[in-house]
Scaffold this motif. Structure first.
Motif, short mmCIF file in Angstrom:
data_model
loop_
_atom_site.label_atom_id
_atom_site.label_comp_id
_atom_site.label_asym_id
_atom_site.label_seq_id
_atom_site.Cartn_x
_atom_site.Cartn_y
_atom_site.Cartn_z
N LYS A 23 0.73 -1.07 0.19
CA LYS A 23 0.25 -0.47 0.31
C LYS A 23 0.86 1.26 0.10
CE LYS A 23 -2.86 -0.41 2.95
NZ LYS A 23 -4.10 -0.74 3.94
N ILE A 24 1.67 1.54 0.96
CA ILE A 24 2.72 2.25 0.61
C ILE A 24 3.49 2.78 -0.89
CG2 ILE A 24 5.02 3.33 1.52
CD1 ILE A 24 4.41 1.74 4.22
N PHE A 25 3.79 1.76 -1.28
CA PHE A 25 4.25 1.80 -2.37
C PHE A 25 3.58 1.88 -3.18
CE2 PHE A 25 8.25 -0.12 -1.61
CZ PHE A 25 9.49 0.26 -2.26
N ASP A 26 2.51 1.60 -3.26
CA ASP A 26 1.19 1.99 -4.17
C ASP A 26 0.25 3.67 -4.20
OD1 ASP A 26 -1.17 1.93 -6.16
OD2 ASP A 26 -2.24 2.08 -4.79
N VAL A 27 0.69 3.84 -3.06
CA VAL A 27 0.28 5.60 -2.49
C VAL A 27 1.36 6.28 -3.21
CG1 VAL A 27 -0.40 7.05 -0.57
CG2 VAL A 27 -1.61 4.69 -1.06
N SER A 28 2.66 6.54 -2.18
CA SER A 28 3.31 7.31 -2.74
C SER A 28 4.97 6.80 -2.33
CB SER A 28 4.24 7.23 -0.52
OG SER A 28 4.14 6.74 -0.18
N VAL A 29 5.20 6.32 -3.10
CA VAL A 29 6.25 5.18 -3.02
C VAL A 29 6.69 5.63 -4.83
CG1 VAL A 29 8.62 3.82 -3.34
CG2 VAL A 29 7.16 4.59 -1.44
N ALA A 30 5.32 4.97 -5.53
CA ALA A 30 5.46 4.35 -7.19
C ALA A 30 5.43 6.08 -8.08
CB ALA A 30 3.64 4.55 -7.13
N ASN A 31 5.59 7.01 -6.95
CA ASN A 31 5.91 8.38 -8.54
C ASN A 31 7.47 7.85 -8.25
OD1 ASN A 31 7.68 10.16 -6.77
ND2 ASN A 31 5.65 10.04 -5.30
N ASP A 141 0.10 24.78 8.70
CA ASP A 141 0.95 24.83 7.17
C ASP A 141 2.10 23.95 6.79
OD1 ASP A 141 2.77 26.51 8.66
OD2 ASP A 141 1.03 28.35 9.20
N GLU A 142 2.64 24.70 5.90
CA GLU A 142 3.70 23.55 5.16
C GLU A 142 4.79 24.18 6.30
OE1 GLU A 142 5.54 22.91 1.12
OE2 GLU A 142 6.19 24.65 1.56
N GLU A 143 5.18 25.13 6.44
CA GLU A 143 6.41 26.29 7.17
C GLU A 143 6.08 25.45 8.56
OE1 GLU A 143 9.29 27.53 6.21
OE2 GLU A 143 8.40 27.18 4.54
N THR A 144 4.95 24.89 9.40
CA THR A 144 5.24 24.56 10.57
C THR A 144 4.68 23.45 10.10
OG1 THR A 144 3.40 25.76 11.14
CG2 THR A 144 3.29 24.42 12.96
N TYR A 145 4.92 22.10 9.61
CA TYR A 145 4.99 20.73 9.15
C TYR A 145 6.67 20.35 9.00
CZ TYR A 145 5.76 16.03 6.30
OH TYR A 145 5.94 15.09 6.71
N LEU A 146 6.99 21.25 7.94
CA LEU A 146 8.26 21.12 8.12
C LEU A 146 9.36 21.07 9.75
CD1 LEU A 146 8.90 22.47 4.04
CD2 LEU A 146 8.98 20.13 5.51
N GLU A 147 8.80 22.77 10.10
CA GLU A 147 9.46 22.36 11.77
C GLU A 147 9.23 21.24 12.74
OE1 GLU A 147 8.22 26.30 13.08
OE2 GLU A 147 9.36 27.83 11.41
N GLU A 148 8.25 20.87 12.70
CA GLU A 148 8.13 19.07 13.74
C GLU A 148 7.92 18.78 13.07
OE1 GLU A 148 4.13 22.33 15.72
OE2 GLU A 148 4.03 20.68 14.03
N ALA A 149 8.43 17.97 12.06
CA ALA A 149 8.29 16.56 11.64
C ALA A 149 9.73 16.20 11.96
CB ALA A 149 7.77 16.66 10.03
N GLU A 150 9.61 14.77 12.05
CA GLU A 150 10.77 13.61 12.17
C GLU A 150 11.53 13.65 10.44
OE1 GLU A 150 11.68 9.94 14.08
OE2 GLU A 150 10.19 10.49 14.87
N ARG A 151 10.98 13.71 9.95
CA ARG A 151 11.91 13.37 8.55
C ARG A 151 10.85 14.22 7.70
NH1 ARG A 151 10.45 7.83 6.93
NH2 ARG A 151 11.52 7.88 5.52
N ILE A 152 11.79 14.66 6.50
CA ILE A 152 11.57 15.97 5.62
C ILE A 152 11.78 14.58 4.63
CG2 ILE A 152 13.48 16.55 4.66
CD1 ILE A 152 12.18 19.05 4.20
N GLY A 153 12.13 13.12 4.47
CA GLY A 153 11.98 13.23 2.67
C GLY A 153 10.69 12.90 1.94
N PRO A 154 9.78 11.87 3.36
CA PRO A 154 8.94 11.65 2.44
C PRO A 154 7.75 12.84 1.98
CG PRO A 154 9.10 10.24 4.29
CD PRO A 154 9.59 11.74 4.65
#
Length: 211
Positions: A23-31, A141-154
């Motif tokens: 499911k992960i591959f189908d939804v996000s990794v497939a791109n 918002d995007e900036e808040t997410y990027l400040e708080e997220a543990e990982r940015i890669g996904p």
């Protein structure tokens, strides 16, 4: 890149079953990396044999038992080392573009329909990516997410997928406009040619009657 590292990177999200990974591959990794469920299960077995992931069996009532996979320290070190390896240049193989390249010698109307279909697929994928983005942001918002997220890669790979499909839509709209213009020109030229033949035929018939 091999499927090996795509699977290891997906497991950074945490423990997952083969079904979860599919499911992960189908939804996000497939791109950026495609794999069938069968390929994933074979790769999971290889990774477990190599000690890069562990597998534990979870017993379930009324359902077959399932295996849950997680990264080992060896797997994490392997993945970390992989990130410092220069990637190979990406190679594009797109059957639609081959058809577009040859459309002047073939069925332009059919190629136009294929381009329109590609645009519909792009819209569907964009809607899926937008839903995934909303789940990631969770009201931030995007900036808040990027400040708080543990990982940015996904998030970065999601952005790449969105930009790619947006470009598909831009290119598709332009391609359709140009193909329509070409079809209209060919229709006018064909009409003139038919009218010319008809005019020549009428003139010949009138000459024959006069004779």
């Amino acid at each position: 890149m091999s499927l090996k590292h795509a699977v290891l990177a997906a497991l950074l999200e945490g423990e997952a079953s083969g079904y979860d990974l599919a499911k992960i591959f189908d939804v996000s990794v497939a791109n950026f990396w495609a794999a069938t469920p069968q390929q994933l299960y074979r790769e999971l077995d290889r990774l477990a044999e190599a000690g890069l992931i562990t597998a534990r069996v979870v017993e379930q009532e009324r359902r077959p038992n399932k295996r849950m996979f997680s990264l080992t320290e060896t797997g994490r070190r392997d993945l970390a080392a992989y990130t410092s390896t220069p990637p190979r240049p990406s190679a594009v193989r797109d059957e639609l573009l081959v058809q577009v390249q040859a459309c002047d010698e073939g069925d332009t109307a059919a190629v136009r329909a294929f381009v329109a279909r590609r645009m519909e697929t792009a819209r569907t994928k964009l809607a899926r990516y937008d839903r995934l983005r909303e789940r990631m942001l969770a009201g931030r918002d995007e900036e808040t997410y990027l400040e708080e997220a543990e990982r940015i890669g996904p998030y970065l790979t999601l952005m790449r997928g969105r930009f790619f499909e947006e470009e598909n839509l831009r290119w598709g709209a332009r391609a359709l406009a140009l193909l329509d213009r070409r079809v209209a020109v060919e229709a006018r030229e064909g009409r003139k040619e038919r009218e010319g033949r008809e005019g020549t035929g009428r003139a010949a018939a009138e000459a024959a009657r006069g004779a």
